[in-house]
Design a protein around this motif. Structure first.
Motif, mmCIF file in Angstrom:
data_model
loop_
_atom_site.group_PDB
_atom_site.id
_atom_site.type_symbol
_atom_site.label_atom_id
_atom_site.label_comp_id
_atom_site.label_asym_id
_atom_site.label_seq_id
_atom_site.Cartn_x
_atom_site.Cartn_y
_atom_site.Cartn_z
ATOM 1 N N LEU A 82 0.734 -0.963 -0.041
ATOM 2 C CA LEU A 82 -0.047 -0.122 0.075
ATOM 3 C C LEU A 82 0.925 1.142 -0.133
ATOM 4 O O LEU A 82 0.397 2.305 -0.771
ATOM 5 N N TYR A 85 2.461 1.638 -3.493
ATOM 6 C CA TYR A 85 1.433 2.022 -4.901
ATOM 7 C C TYR A 85 0.925 3.545 -4.421
ATOM 8 O O TYR A 85 0.592 4.327 -5.310
ATOM 9 N N VAL A 139 -5.859 -7.600 -0.377
ATOM 10 C CA VAL A 139 -5.291 -6.124 -0.547
ATOM 11 C C VAL A 139 -4.668 -6.416 -2.068
ATOM 12 O O VAL A 139 -4.812 -5.811 -2.971
ATOM 13 N N LYS A 140 -3.826 -7.259 -2.327
ATOM 14 C CA LYS A 140 -3.046 -7.587 -3.597
ATOM 15 C C LYS A 140 -3.867 -7.723 -4.812
ATOM 16 O O LYS A 140 -3.972 -7.271 -5.447
ATOM 17 N N ILE A 143 -5.827 -4.602 -5.705
ATOM 18 C CA ILE A 143 -5.075 -3.581 -6.439
ATOM 19 C C ILE A 143 -4.775 -4.153 -7.772
ATOM 20 O O ILE A 143 -4.638 -3.304 -8.689
ATOM 21 N N THR A 144 -4.659 -5.393 -8.091
ATOM 22 C CA THR A 144 -4.160 -5.948 -9.405
ATOM 23 C C THR A 144 -5.364 -5.962 -10.480
ATOM 24 O O THR A 144 -5.256 -6.274 -11.557
ATOM 25 N N LEU A 149 -2.886 1.091 -12.231
ATOM 26 C CA LEU A 149 -1.861 0.690 -11.232
ATOM 27 C C LEU A 149 -1.278 -0.535 -11.956
ATOM 28 O O LEU A 149 -0.458 -1.238 -11.355
ATOM 29 N N PRO A 247 3.164 -6.291 -7.663
ATOM 30 C CA PRO A 247 2.551 -6.797 -6.701
ATOM 31 C C PRO A 247 3.203 -8.032 -6.148
ATOM 32 O O PRO A 247 3.173 -8.538 -4.732
#
Length: 339
Positions: A82, A85, A139-140, A143-144, A149, A247
């Motif tokens: 986090l 990113y 979370v990973k 985000i992916t 991102l 990631p």
């Protein structure tokens, strides 16, 4: 027998010991000297020391949470990712100055840690450890899913392109040095405070701490958030150092394993322990990295030996021979005579 005033013992309680009166100024002088390191050695060495500083930050933050708060998380890689990113979004996509973006990235990680705490604190013991790991994986995965991102392939950091290569390495080192000083200062102030005493009681026996007036939930949540902020800033420094946010690398559970290793080897529940553990890990990595899997096997053997036979870590072994401290965090007494 007549008792004179000179026969009355005088007890003095102080935080400062002979060693801390020397150790604390010595650490401050060391950090001042380290500021000039980019002008004194090759840039490859500067990058290596930057890694060491990152390790110290990560170890100190995990120790504050587990060594004092009693929360043994294996999901701190969530805040590394986090923070990294967050730095890319703040610096590249929003145009915020890189020096301001690092603490802001840490604050973002801390806010998210605060939200996660309401879920994680429903779990205890091994369930808490596994739960934090699952949270990091979630979370990973989230985000992916964002094209902005880089999806699963990650994204590059372009904010540092304003600096040439030599200056970029120096800047990343100086930021890491500043965050390290800040992390250690927060740890010392936290442990010195009355809140720190409550944390120690909470770690030893949460029920007894609660009956003594410690707000267990509040104390644990505050430490959890502080750890998230520091770990997030470490993630931002990793992004600055590597110029790439991926990631699979940032959200790897190996980061938490590394933190646990450093704290266990150095000494759980001490300020000095994570620093020693980081130095040991960094030294072994520099000396044995070319040996591949043998290097990892050696680290595992060392961790097992310390976990079984030297639970106080290296700092605990040092304290057995002579009790002293580098930082003035505890209390000591000495006896004299009234004059």
């Amino acid at each position: 027998m007549t008792t004179t005033r000179a026969d009355v013992p005088q007890v003095t309680v102080t935080r400062w010991t002979r060693t801390s009166r020397v150790g604390t100024p010595a650490v401050l002088v060391l950090f001042v000297i380290m500021f000039a390191l980019p002008f004194m050695t090759a840039l490859s060495n500067v990058r290596s020391v930057t890694d060491l500083l990152i390790f110290i930050i990560l170890g100190s933050m995990w120790n504050i949470m587990a060594g004092y708060g009693g929360m043994e998380s294996v999901g701190q890689q969530a805040y590394i990712g986090l923070g990294a990113y967050g730095l890319v979004v703040l610096a590249d996509q929003l145009g915020i100055n890189i020096f301001l973006a690092v603490p802001l990235a840490g604050i973002i990680a801390g806010i998210i840690a605060f939200l996660f705490s309401f879920l994680a604190f429903r779990l205890v013991g091994g369930y808490f450890a596994i739960g934090t790991w699952v949270i990091a994986e979630v979370v990973k995965l989230i985000i992916t899913q964002f094209p902005s991102l880089g999806l699963g392939s990650g994204i590059s950091l372009y904010a540092m392109s304003a600096f040439d290569r030599d200056l970029r390495i120096a800047v990343s080192y100086w930021i890491a040095l500043g965050v390290t000083v800040l992390a250690l200062l927060i740890c010392v102030l936290l442990v010195r405070s009355g809140f720190g005493l409550g944390l120690t009681a909470l770690r030893d026996d949460p029920i007894a701490a609660a009956t003594s007036g410690v707000d267990v939930s509040r104390a644990k949540r505050l430490v959890f958030v502080i750890s998230g902020v520091g770990t997030g800033m470490a993630g931002a420094i990793i992004a600055i150092s590597t110029l790439r946010v991926q990631p699979d690398s940032l959200f790897s559970v190996q980061w938490s394993v590394l933190m646990i290793f450093m704290v266990v080897i150095g000494g759980v529940g001490t300020i000095e322990g994570p620093i020693i553990g980081a130095l040991i890990f960094w030294g072994l990595r520099e000396a044995l990295a070319d040996y591949g899997s043998l290097y990892l096997i050696l680290l595992g053997i060392i961790a097992i030996v310390f976990a079984l036979f030297f639970r106080g870590g290296v700092w605990g072994l040092i304290q057995k021979r002579r009790r002293f401290s580098v930082f003035p965090t505890g209390y000591s007494t000495w006896f004299g005579r009234l004059k």
